[in-house]
Design an enzyme around this catalytic site. Structure first.
Site, PDB file in Angstrom:
ATOM      1  N   ARG A   1       0.793  -1.228   0.000  1.00 18.33           N
ATOM      2  CA  ARG A   1       0.000   0.000   0.000  1.00 18.33           C
ATOM      3  C   ARG A   1       0.824   1.276   0.000  1.00 18.33           C
ATOM      4  O   ARG A   1       0.568   2.183  -0.777  1.00 18.33           O
ATOM      5  CB  ARG A   1      -0.931   0.058   1.225  1.00 18.33           C
ATOM      6  CG  ARG A   1      -2.220  -0.648   1.038  1.00 18.33           C
ATOM      7  CD  ARG A   1      -2.699  -1.136   2.374  1.00 18.33           C
ATOM      8  NE  ARG A   1      -1.728  -2.078   2.906  1.00 18.33           N
ATOM      9  CZ  ARG A   1      -1.721  -3.369   2.616  1.00 18.33           C
ATOM     10  NH1 ARG A   1      -2.635  -3.876   1.857  1.00 18.33           N
ATOM     11  NH2 ARG A   1      -0.783  -4.177   3.098  1.00 18.33           N
TER      12      ARG A   1
ATOM     13  N   LYS B   1      26.264  -4.274  -4.650  1.00 20.23           N
ATOM     14  CA  LYS B   1      27.727  -4.298  -4.842  1.00 20.23           C
ATOM     15  C   LYS B   1      28.462  -3.747  -3.630  1.00 20.23           C
ATOM     16  O   LYS B   1      29.671  -3.609  -3.641  1.00 20.23           O
ATOM     17  CB  LYS B   1      28.094  -3.442  -6.066  1.00 20.23           C
ATOM     18  CG  LYS B   1      27.455  -3.886  -7.358  1.00 20.23           C
ATOM     19  CD  LYS B   1      27.894  -2.957  -8.479  1.00 20.23           C
ATOM     20  CE  LYS B   1      27.109  -3.206  -9.752  1.00 20.23           C
ATOM     21  NZ  LYS B   1      27.319  -2.127 -10.718  1.00 20.23           N
TER      22      LYS B   1
HETATM   23  C1  NCD Z   1       2.082  -0.864   8.144  1.00 16.93           C
HETATM   24  C2  NCD Z   1       3.582  -0.708   8.138  1.00 16.93           C
HETATM   25  O1  NCD Z   1       4.249  -1.020   7.173  1.00 16.93           O
HETATM   26  O2  NCD Z   1       4.045  -0.234   9.173  1.00 16.93           O
HETATM   27  N1  NCD Z   1       1.514  -0.986   6.890  1.00 16.93           N
HETATM   28  C3  NCD Z   1       1.358   0.104   6.109  1.00 16.93           C
HETATM   29  O3  NCD Z   1       2.279   0.808   5.805  1.00 16.93           O
HETATM   30  N2  NCD Z   1       0.130   0.370   5.696  1.00 16.93           N
HETATM   31  C4  NCD Z   1       1.559  -1.823   9.118  1.00 16.93           C
HETATM   32  C5  NCD Z   1       2.156  -3.185   9.211  1.00 16.93           C
HETATM   33  O4  NCD Z   1       3.080  -3.562   8.504  1.00 16.93           O
HETATM   34  O5  NCD Z   1       1.646  -3.922  10.048  1.00 16.93           O
END
Ligand code: NCD
Length: 323
Positions: A67, A97
């Protein structure tokens, strides 16, 4: 000259690196929210809106992402900009590298106008912003530290629902120790008066006591609970999170605590109310029963995601000074 990356934003977001929610204040958040509204209106009215034309944004993601990576990418492109995209630079760039991350950042600051970085090590985004590069840095998550842009979209989501960010009662559940989205969002809610947050987690995954103490100083009321029966009925939002498997050294420990708290229709029936919203930063791995997805209060697969793109569009335009 080295940039001061902990510099407060004070309503002037142009050219600032975005590393922590601590840089914000209610006035700067209001600037962001009104920019989101402006962009939404422009797009709905005219369809085409391209303030980022001829700008290039680098996406450097050293940790997996669906996302955050794609919503940044789409936010740039929908505003007419271009991207240089590295998912997993450890395999696809000169890092393989042996190039240092500092050198990699110097390179991309010569090729682009803005760098968005996600890294597994807490503090890397801060370090990047301190290099004195000519391009600002936006953190897309630094290990177990913070995830400022997720918190900004979550704050906008709460704001657009309730018309305010004060006098809010909310519930955070899941992995509050390693969950960086929670750390940033609580910091943001602490700017506003009379907020009361309930934190529901296994004892092993409670919010780090130092952070809790620091937050409490701001006046925000924090109540830690360890049993679903202690959830009050008047929360305006529930913010559920997954237990962060990749942060555990001992997988047996993970197995012990994963999915200790799961949202089920029964729990919502017992502890929810009609006006609340149910949020989750995603990915979810079993901590929300899928029967909840069709509940109109559940917005993690709809509104929360859409707000992610608009919030990032607004932030990009403000940082690049292109509105
Ligand atoms: C979160 C993250 O990467 O911290 N996800 C996100 O960015 N929407 C939550 C998660 O990984 O649990």
């Amino acid at each position: 000259m080295k940039k001061d990356c902990s510099k407060k934003i004070n309503g002037e977001i142009k050219n600032k690196s975005i590393i922590s929610l601590e840089q914000f204040d209610p006035k700067s958040l209001q600037t962001l929210f009104s920019t989101i509204e402006k962009i939404k209106k422009r797009i709905h009215k005219k369809g085409n809106f391209t303030p980022l034309l001829r700008t290039v944004t680098t996406l450097l993601f050293f940790e997996p992402s669906s996302r955050t990576f794609s919503s940044f990418s789409v936010a740039v492109k929908r505003l007419g900009g271009s991207t240089l995209e590295y998912q997993n630079p450890l395999q696809t760039s000169s890092v393989v590298k042996g190039e240092t991350i500092e050198d990699t950042l110097h390179v991309f600051s010569n090729y682009s106008d803005l760098i968005i970085i996600r890294h597994p090590e807490k503090g890397t985004a801060q370090k990047a912003a301190s290099l004195g590069l000519k391009t600002p840095i936006i953190s897309a998550g630094d290990g177990i530290g913070e995830h400022p842009t997720q918190a900004l979209m979550d704050m906008y989501t709460i704001y657009s629902h309730f018309g305010k960010l004060n006098n809010i009662c909310g519930l955070f559940a899941g992995d509050l120790l390693y969950g960086r989205t929670v750390h940033s969002l609580i910091k943001g809610l602490a700017f506003y008066p009379n907020n009361h947050l309930y934190l529901l987690s296994p004892k092993e995954l409670r919010l780090e006591p130092g952070l809790k103490k620091e937050l409490s100083k701001s006046g925000i009321k924090i109540t830690e609970i360890y049993d679903e029966n202690d959830i009050p009925n008047n929360c305006q939002f529930w913010y559920w999170t997954r237990v962060q498997k990749e942060r555990f050294n001992d997988l047996k420990q993970y197995e012990k605590v994963k999915n200790r708290f799961v949202i089920t229709p029964r729990l919502v029936q017992k502890k929810g109310n009609n006006k609340m919203i149910i949020m989750h930063p995603l990915p979810r791995v079993g901590e929300i029963d899928t029967r909840i997805d069709s509940d109109p209060r559940a917005i993690y697969l709809t509104e929360q995601l859409q707000n992610g793109v608009y919030t990032r569009m607004a932030l990009l335009s403000l940082v690049l000074g292109k509105l």
